[in-house]
Design a protein around this motif. Sequence first.
Motif, PDB file in Angstrom:
ATOM      1  N   LYS A   1      22.252  39.190  73.807  1.00 23.43           N
ATOM      2  CA  LYS A   1      23.303  38.862  72.834  1.00 23.43           C
ATOM      3  C   LYS A   1      24.599  39.572  73.218  1.00 23.43           C
ATOM      4  O   LYS A   1      25.317  40.101  72.380  1.00 23.43           O
ATOM      5  N   GLU A   2      24.862  39.595  74.554  1.00 23.07           N
ATOM      6  CA  GLU A   2      26.035  40.329  75.052  1.00 23.07           C
ATOM      7  C   GLU A   2      27.354  39.780  74.504  1.00 23.07           C
ATOM      8  O   GLU A   2      28.362  40.488  74.471  1.00 23.07           O
ATOM      9  N   TYR A   3      27.331  38.500  74.049  1.00 27.02           N
ATOM     10  CA  TYR A   3      28.575  37.926  73.519  1.00 27.02           C
ATOM     11  C   TYR A   3      29.034  38.649  72.248  1.00 27.02           C
ATOM     12  O   TYR A   3      30.210  38.624  71.890  1.00 27.02           O
ATOM     13  N   VAL A   4      28.081  39.317  71.558  1.00 28.05           N
ATOM     14  CA  VAL A   4      28.465  40.114  70.389  1.00 28.05           C
ATOM     15  C   VAL A   4      29.345  41.283  70.839  1.00 28.05           C
ATOM     16  O   VAL A   4      30.354  41.608  70.194  1.00 28.05           O
ATOM     17  N   ILE A   5      28.984  41.924  71.967  1.00 28.04           N
ATOM     18  CA  ILE A   5      29.795  43.032  72.512  1.00 28.04           C
ATOM     19  C   ILE A   5      31.143  42.511  72.969  1.00 28.04           C
ATOM     20  O   ILE A   5      32.184  43.153  72.746  1.00 28.04           O
ATOM     21  N   GLU A   6      31.148  41.335  73.609  1.00 22.64           N
ATOM     22  CA  GLU A   6      32.417  40.741  74.059  1.00 22.64           C
ATOM     23  C   GLU A   6      33.341  40.487  72.868  1.00 22.64           C
ATOM     24  O   GLU A   6      34.553  40.687  72.950  1.00 22.64           O
ATOM     25  N   ASP A   7      32.761  40.051  71.765  1.00 20.64           N
ATOM     26  CA  ASP A   7      33.556  39.789  70.564  1.00 20.64           C
ATOM     27  C   ASP A   7      34.141  41.093  70.014  1.00 20.64           C
ATOM     28  O   ASP A   7      35.295  41.130  69.561  1.00 20.64           O
ATOM     29  N   ILE A   8      33.363  42.183  70.079  1.00 20.41           N
ATOM     30  CA  ILE A   8      33.855  43.495  69.629  1.00 20.41           C
ATOM     31  C   ILE A   8      35.006  43.959  70.522  1.00 20.41           C
ATOM     32  O   ILE A   8      36.024  44.470  70.035  1.00 20.41           O
ATOM     33  N   LEU A   9      34.866  43.757  71.835  1.00 23.61           N
ATOM     34  CA  LEU A   9      35.941  44.137  72.770  1.00 23.61           C
ATOM     35  C   LEU A   9      37.219  43.344  72.467  1.00 23.61           C
ATOM     36  O   LEU A   9      38.326  43.895  72.507  1.00 23.61           O
ATOM     37  N   ARG A  10      37.056  42.068  72.180  1.00 28.03           N
ATOM     38  CA  ARG A  10      38.234  41.239  71.860  1.00 28.03           C
ATOM     39  C   ARG A  10      38.947  41.776  70.618  1.00 28.03           C
ATOM     40  O   ARG A  10      40.183  41.853  70.577  1.00 28.03           O
ATOM     41  N   LYS A  11      38.175  42.170  69.591  1.00 28.54           N
ATOM     42  CA  LYS A  11      38.781  42.687  68.360  1.00 28.54           C
ATOM     43  C   LYS A  11      39.448  44.047  68.587  1.00 28.54           C
ATOM     44  O   LYS A  11      40.504  44.334  68.006  1.00 28.54           O
TER      45      LYS A  11
ATOM     46  N   ASN B   1      40.849  44.898  71.305  1.00 31.14           N
ATOM     47  CA  ASN B   1      42.093  44.546  71.994  1.00 31.14           C
ATOM     48  C   ASN B   1      43.147  44.037  71.007  1.00 31.14           C
ATOM     49  O   ASN B   1      44.322  44.417  71.076  1.00 31.14           O
ATOM     50  N   GLU B   2      42.713  43.191  70.054  1.00 35.36           N
ATOM     51  CA  GLU B   2      43.646  42.662  69.051  1.00 35.36           C
ATOM     52  C   GLU B   2      44.179  43.769  68.146  1.00 35.36           C
ATOM     53  O   GLU B   2      45.312  43.697  67.671  1.00 35.36           O
ATOM     54  N   ASP B   3      43.351  44.804  67.925  1.00 30.69           N
ATOM     55  CA  ASP B   3      43.783  45.932  67.091  1.00 30.69           C
ATOM     56  C   ASP B   3      44.658  46.929  67.851  1.00 30.69           C
ATOM     57  O   ASP B   3      45.104  47.938  67.272  1.00 30.69           O
ATOM     58  N   GLY B   4      44.887  46.683  69.144  1.00 32.82           N
ATOM     59  CA  GLY B   4      45.758  47.551  69.934  1.00 32.82           C
ATOM     60  C   GLY B   4      45.125  48.850  70.383  1.00 32.82           C
ATOM     61  O   GLY B   4      45.834  49.821  70.680  1.00 32.82           O
ATOM     62  N   LEU B   5      43.774  48.897  70.451  1.00 28.94           N
ATOM     63  CA  LEU B   5      43.086  50.125  70.874  1.00 28.94           C
ATOM     64  C   LEU B   5      42.780  50.126  72.370  1.00 28.94           C
ATOM     65  O   LEU B   5      42.670  51.184  72.983  1.00 28.94           O
ATOM     66  N   ILE B   6      42.605  48.937  72.963  1.00 31.09           N
ATOM     67  CA  ILE B   6      42.338  48.830  74.403  1.00 31.09           C
ATOM     68  C   ILE B   6      43.139  47.675  74.977  1.00 31.09           C
ATOM     69  O   ILE B   6      43.600  46.792  74.228  1.00 31.09           O
ATOM     70  N   ILE B   7      43.284  47.685  76.321  1.00 33.72           N
ATOM     71  CA  ILE B   7      43.891  46.559  77.027  1.00 33.72           C
ATOM     72  C   ILE B   7      42.975  46.161  78.176  1.00 33.72           C
ATOM     73  O   ILE B   7      42.092  46.933  78.585  1.00 33.72           O
TER      74      ILE B   7
END
Length: 696
Positions: free
Chosen positions: A668-678, A680-686
């Motif tokens: 279910k790695e897409y759950v982790i990908e979704d967390i990474l996307r969020k 990024n949207e919150d401005g914590l990572i690029i």
Amino acid sequence: MSSEELVEKYKSFIRYYRDENNEPIYQKALAQLIEEQKRSLSVNWYHLYNFNPDFREIAEDIVMNPSLHISAGSSAIKELVMELMPMTEEFRIYSEGDFHLRFYNVPTKASFRDLTKFSIGRLIEIEGIITRVSDIYDKLVRASFICTNCGRIEEIDIIGEKLRVLEKCPECGAPMKLDHEMSKFIRWRSVRIQERPEDLPPGMMPEHVDGILTDDIVDDVKPGDRVRVTGIIRIKPARRDEGREGLIYKRYLEIIHVEVPNRVYEKLEITPEDEEEILKLSEREDLEELIVKSIAPSVFGWADVKRAIAYALFGGSTKILADGSKVRGEINVLLVGDPGVAKSQLLKYTAQLAPRGLYTTGKGSTAAGLTAAVVRDSATGGWTLEAGALVLADMGVACIDEFDKMSEDDRRSIHEAMEQQTISIAKAGIVATLNARTTIIAAANPKKGKYDDYVTVAENINLPPTILSRFDLVFIMKDRPGVESDSMVAEHILITRMGRNPEAKPPIDPNLLKKYIAYAKQNIDPILTDEAAERIKNYYVDVRGRGIKESEEGIVQDLISITPRQLEALIRLSEARARMHLRREVTAEDAEMAINLMEITLKGAAYDIVSGHFDITGWMTGISFPEVKRREVVFQIIKQLAEGSEDGLVDRDVVVRMAAERLNLKGKEYVIEDILRKLNEDGLIIFPPGGKIRLI
């Protein structure tokens, strides 16, 4: 008959009319009018018609020449008031005003579509909904002109809609001017009356007629009121022909009497035979199943959704608490589902089945949309208050499709409408509070096209959690392929289209069911028993306890599985089921059925599929507690890897693999990908090029 004789006739009627109990009702009404210093006396037309044979001709002429009789009757009231009141300064000021005889219950009852069949100047009665109310203006009824040279004063009564200006003094020929201080004005307001949804022929646009309220009845209505109006048919030029004699005219009503009926379902006439049939139906053991099967029988399955809709149609009991606060009894239901699962079909059928139902979409059909709006009146140029769908469906059911696509203005005011049952407006100098005691059954589509089990219900649809939390029940309707279920759906649809499906016919006739619902809501007000209260309390405490989970690290996860809002919903659902069975007490069985529906809602809208826990915070706040914890784990992994990296860059694949192992999300790695996307949207990572991640 001269006008003086007509005045005497009306005076004798007011003095001597007696009802079947020999009560002088109009003499008493006149005394009350004087005591309260009011100016209008309402007269039932049939009382006048049946007073004595001499009055039958008068009563019949009222319909044809209402202005003459209203003038005579009003003069009669004034003369009677002058005879009865002592001549004091206070009375002198009171008696200087106009008095009004207001006829109602006239025989010429009309529908909106029959208005053109009546001649101009005829007195008619019509029923509808007030959808628009203008500001209050002062209308000139007697103009006073004063000579600029000799000071002569000329008074002219205004007849019609135009002012005849006196330009020259009849005595000295000097110019004359209008003196506003000496002229007479009355209060004036324009309203719009629209055809009721239940009177609307299928597929037709609702008709409307404008009406004019004057003097002491201008404050008697507000938008959303269902009214019975008696008025005189008048015409005025269409707007483009104003100022010249054109060919296009518009009808309007000069309203002389307005009544807001107390009965909620006055349109539905329940005869003694109907009542006998309703009581017989309520005694059946399979009553609930029959009602559920009678809701959109052409739609296959979704029995739990139909059961929830049935409970919402009956509703709970509205309570006024000891401190004066109000607890709503209306049940709000939201259907969230994939395209093609028959959400719209269910909503349209429900709107037809409800005794007072309205179907609309999130965008609404007018500027007012779902709630209410202040719009510019094209006739006067002033601001008018226009009612939206929830106000028009007051004391009824509003079925709203595409609920997630409502306008921003509606979103701001719908919070109050769903919980407090009112809509407050403060715009363009108009400050008002309208009633919206409405059951809302809404449908929304997932914004990604398909419902995603791995994110919260708030993230699946384009609605803020503050609105979502006000729904008592939320059903997730998924379109998932399965050979057996698909075969049953296809067979149901095909034999229904071929006319060979006995299940497509409702077990209870829709007209009878509509009357059954109206009868139950009018006559049954269930009370919660100790047994039912104890069952609901035990369930609430038990579900709250599910949120306390020991994690592997020994940390107590304090998940919130249910809130007091769901407790209130359980009470409403239990009361609705008792009302459905025409019981005045809520039993433990009613509470059990309400709990079953709540369990289905929690499993759909408050279940975190990744952690396997119930957590209602995703429904109530938009982000669930387990999801917050998963984000913290992923962010900590990125921080740890970044600290050990020389350039601060971290491989994205490594983060996904480590997080999946730690959170037990392999596959279910897409759950982790979704967390990474969020993140990024919150401005914590690029995400630098090359599949890397950098902390900001």
